[in-house]
Structures are given as C-alpha cells and as structure tokens.
Design an enzyme around this catalytic site. Structure first.
Site, PDB file in Angstrom:
ATOM      1  N   GLU A  67      -6.780   4.533   8.018  1.00 55.36           N
ATOM      2  CA  GLU A  67      -6.577   5.968   7.748  1.00 55.36           C
ATOM      3  C   GLU A  67      -7.844   6.581   7.156  1.00 55.36           C
ATOM      4  OE1 GLU A  67      -2.909   5.497   5.570  1.00 55.36           O
ATOM      5  OE2 GLU A  67      -1.945   4.892   7.445  1.00 55.36           O
TER       6      GLU A  67
ATOM      7  N   LYS B  13       0.094   4.305  -0.312  1.00 58.20           N
ATOM      8  CA  LYS B  13      -0.542   5.499   0.296  1.00 58.20           C
ATOM      9  C   LYS B  13      -0.316   6.729  -0.591  1.00 58.20           C
ATOM     10  CE  LYS B  13       0.149   3.371   4.768  1.00 58.20           C
ATOM     11  NZ  LYS B  13       0.067   3.511   6.204  1.00 58.20           N
TER      12      LYS B  13
ATOM     13  N   ASN C 298       0.866  -1.189   0.000  1.00 57.05           N
ATOM     14  CA  ASN C 298       0.000   0.000   0.000  1.00 57.05           C
ATOM     15  C   ASN C 298       0.896   1.231   0.000  1.00 57.05           C
ATOM     16  OD1 ASN C 298      -1.814   2.039   0.484  1.00 57.05           O
ATOM     17  ND2 ASN C 298      -2.285   1.422   2.598  1.00 57.05           N
TER      18      ASN C 298
ATOM     19  N   SER D   8       3.250  -2.414  10.375  1.00 59.85           N
ATOM     20  CA  SER D   8       4.709  -2.464  10.549  1.00 59.85           C
ATOM     21  C   SER D   8       5.309  -3.810  10.168  1.00 59.85           C
ATOM     22  CB  SER D   8       5.080  -2.070  11.992  1.00 59.85           C
ATOM     23  OG  SER D   8       4.673  -0.735  12.238  1.00 59.85           O
TER      24      SER D   8
ATOM     25  N   HIS E 123      -9.581   1.077   5.084  1.00 62.70           N
ATOM     26  CA  HIS E 123      -8.277   1.257   5.734  1.00 62.70           C
ATOM     27  C   HIS E 123      -8.457   2.186   6.944  1.00 62.70           C
ATOM     28  CE1 HIS E 123      -4.121   2.436   6.438  1.00 62.70           C
ATOM     29  NE2 HIS E 123      -3.766   1.368   5.762  1.00 62.70           N
TER      30      HIS E 123
ATOM     31  N   GLY F 290       2.313   2.031  10.743  1.00 61.24           N
ATOM     32  CA  GLY F 290       3.270   3.125  10.589  1.00 61.24           C
ATOM     33  C   GLY F 290       3.987   3.490  11.875  1.00 61.24           C
TER      34      GLY F 290
ATOM     35  N   GLU G   3      -5.542  -5.131  10.592  1.00 65.89           N
ATOM     36  CA  GLU G   3      -4.534  -4.096  10.772  1.00 65.89           C
ATOM     37  C   GLU G   3      -4.791  -3.358  12.079  1.00 65.89           C
ATOM     38  OE1 GLU G   3      -2.637  -2.992   6.797  1.00 65.89           O
ATOM     39  OE2 GLU G   3      -4.261  -1.597   7.150  1.00 65.89           O
TER      40      GLU G   3
HETATM   41  C1  PEP Z   1      -0.895  -0.003   5.962  1.00 62.63           C
HETATM   42  O1  PEP Z   1      -0.901   1.133   5.581  1.00 62.63           O
HETATM   43  O2  PEP Z   1      -1.793  -0.750   5.583  1.00 62.63           O
HETATM   44  C2  PEP Z   1       0.182  -0.428   6.850  1.00 62.63           C
HETATM   45  C3  PEP Z   1       0.065  -1.605   7.414  1.00 62.63           C
HETATM   46  O3  PEP Z   1       1.239   0.421   7.036  1.00 62.63           O
HETATM   47  P1  PEP Z   1       2.669   0.063   7.695  1.00 62.63           P
HETATM   48  O4  PEP Z   1       3.135  -1.216   7.069  1.00 62.63           O
HETATM   49  O5  PEP Z   1       3.534   1.234   7.342  1.00 62.63           O
HETATM   50  O6  PEP Z   1       2.456  -0.076   9.167  1.00 62.63           O
END
Ligand code: PEP
Length: 255
Positions: free
Chosen positions: A100, A14, A12, A215, A98, A176, A170
């Site tokens: 976000e 972003k 992803n 992460s 997601h 992040g 998630e």
């Molecule tokens: C994501 O944006 O779906 C995500 C898991 O980000 P990260 O791997 O940076 O934690």
C-alpha cells in the site's frame, strides 16, 4: 517435525482504531496468546495508538510494530516519524515497503532500503514486504520482480543487519481481496527468497524468517504454514478481530 524457525505472526491494523479501540484489541490479543510458548506475536497499530498499546503490552508476550518509518533521524521533514522515535514509544519492529505504501504513496525500492537500514540503526527489526502485482504474475514476472525488490531492500546491509531482518512475501493481488496465494505459490516464492538471500550469506539464509501475507485467515493458515519455507504471517483484515488473529496464531504455530 520440529520447525526450522520460530513462527512469527504480525497483525497489521492499517488505518484503523482509536486509542481505546486499539487498547481493547491489543489486550484481547495478549490474553488470547498468553499461554502460547512456540511463536512470536506482534501487532502494528496506527501511529497515534503506538505508545498506549506498547505500554499496555509491556513485559508481555506480544510486541509492537509500526507500519512505516522515515529514514532520517531528525530534521526538517514535516510529518515523518524516525525509527528512534518508534523505539522510544516501545516499538520493536517496523513494517517497511508494504504494497500500500508502494502503490498508493509511490514508495520506491531505494526508499524501502533506506527505511530498513534506518530501522536497524535504531535497533528495530524491519519487516520488509515484497510482492508482485497480478499483471506481473500473469506476465510470468513474479520471481524477477521479487528478486529486484529483495536485492534493493537488503542492499548495503551487513550480515549482522541481515540477521535482524524479517521478509514478508505479500502478493499484491492477495492483499485484502479474500484471494490468498495457494500454499504452493507461496512456497515457490519463499523458497526463491531464501535461495536469493543464501547468495548473500549462506549461513544466514536458513535462519531468515519469511512471512506470508495476503488474505490469511484461520482456515488457510495451517496449509500455508505446512510449507517448508513459510515461517509465519503478516495479517491485515483478519487481525482486526482478536478472535480470528489468535486463532491464526494458534493454528499456524501448531501446523
Ligand atoms: C496486509 O495488509 O499486510 C495484508 C496481508 O492484508 P490482508 O490480510 O487483509 O490481505
């Protein structure tokens, strides 16, 4: 031991990347996984690079996902993008719900359901994200929150619809932050998701792919993938480097 489900890894990207940068990253990923036969791989560039990236990756092993979509097919919805438009530019999947989108843009469970169903109608595979906040985890509300998000997201889907869905767990506190869920924490929730889906359709639940996101890095994916119900990864930050994303895919599919 053979895996119960084919691993799936989606990067992803972003809000990152010009068309040229996205093409370069996509090309590196494609070349990096060219010889890999035992995993599905997708990348999710920004909207403006989707068409170019999909063209570049056409007929190769890496497919393209969008990061969001709207639920209507057409009309007076300025700024929105319909699933059919995403299919038209070459997308095969779309991430919906997601954290976000939920946290920064106020997206509610009902909207996630509308988006996922609209994606299915357009022939796209929805990658539906669910996850608890740190406050919810600390309050012992993790599984309740996941259940509510999951139930809402897959409401009014037929068995055929459900068979095309991918779920991504998630935890919001792991996205992040550099702080991933432990394999045990991930497995507990993945197993719960699969059991919950089994109450809707017992035959489909064992086939459902459940990705972990939060992460994910080359050095933690093996342990996560060693868990029985972890079927792949939705990777944010670490997917912006082809080298680290390809390592995640290789390590993860070999686990
Ligand atoms: C994501 O944006 O779906 C995500 C898991 O980000 P990260 O791997 O940076 O934690």
């Amino acid at each position: 031991m053979a895996r119960a489900r084919r691993p799936f890894f989606c990067g992803n990207w972003k809000l990152n990347g010009s068309i040229a940068e996205s093409l370069a990253l996509a090309t590196e990923v494609r070349n990096g996984v060219a010889t890999l036969r035992d995993a599905d791989v997708a990348v999710a560039p920004g909207f403006t690079a989707l068409y170019a990236v999909a063209k570049r990756l056409e007929d190769g092993p890496v497919s393209v996902a969008a990061q969001d979509c709207f639920w209507e097919e057409k009309g007076a919805f300025t700024g929105e993008v319909a699933p059919a438009q995403l299919a038209d530019v070459g997308c095969k999947h779309v991430i919906v719900g997601h954290s976000e989108r939920r946290q920064l843009f106020g997206e509610l469970d009902a909207a996630v359901n509308l988006k996922a169903r609209a994606a299915l109608r357009a022939g796209l595979q929805p990658i539906i994200c669910v996850g608890e906040t740190l406050a919810e985890r600390d309050a012992g509300e993790t599984l309740g929150r996941i259940q509510a998000q999951l139930d809402a997201a897959i409401a009014e889907m037929s068995d055929d619809d459900l068979s095309h869905v991918v779920i991504a767990y998630e935890p919001v506190w792991a996205i992040g932050t550099g702080r991933n869920a432990t394999p045990g924490q991930a497995q507990e929730v993945h197993q719960f998701i699969r059991a919950r889906v089994a109450t809707r359709s017992a035959p489909l639940a064992p086939k459902l792919r459940i990705l972990y996101g939060g992460s994910v890095k080359p050095d933690n994916i093996r342990a996560l993938m060693a868990e029985a119900d972890v079927d792949g990864g939705l990777v944010g930050g670490a997917s912006l480097s082809a080298e680290s994303f390809v390592r995640i895919v290789k390590e993860g599919s070999a686990a």
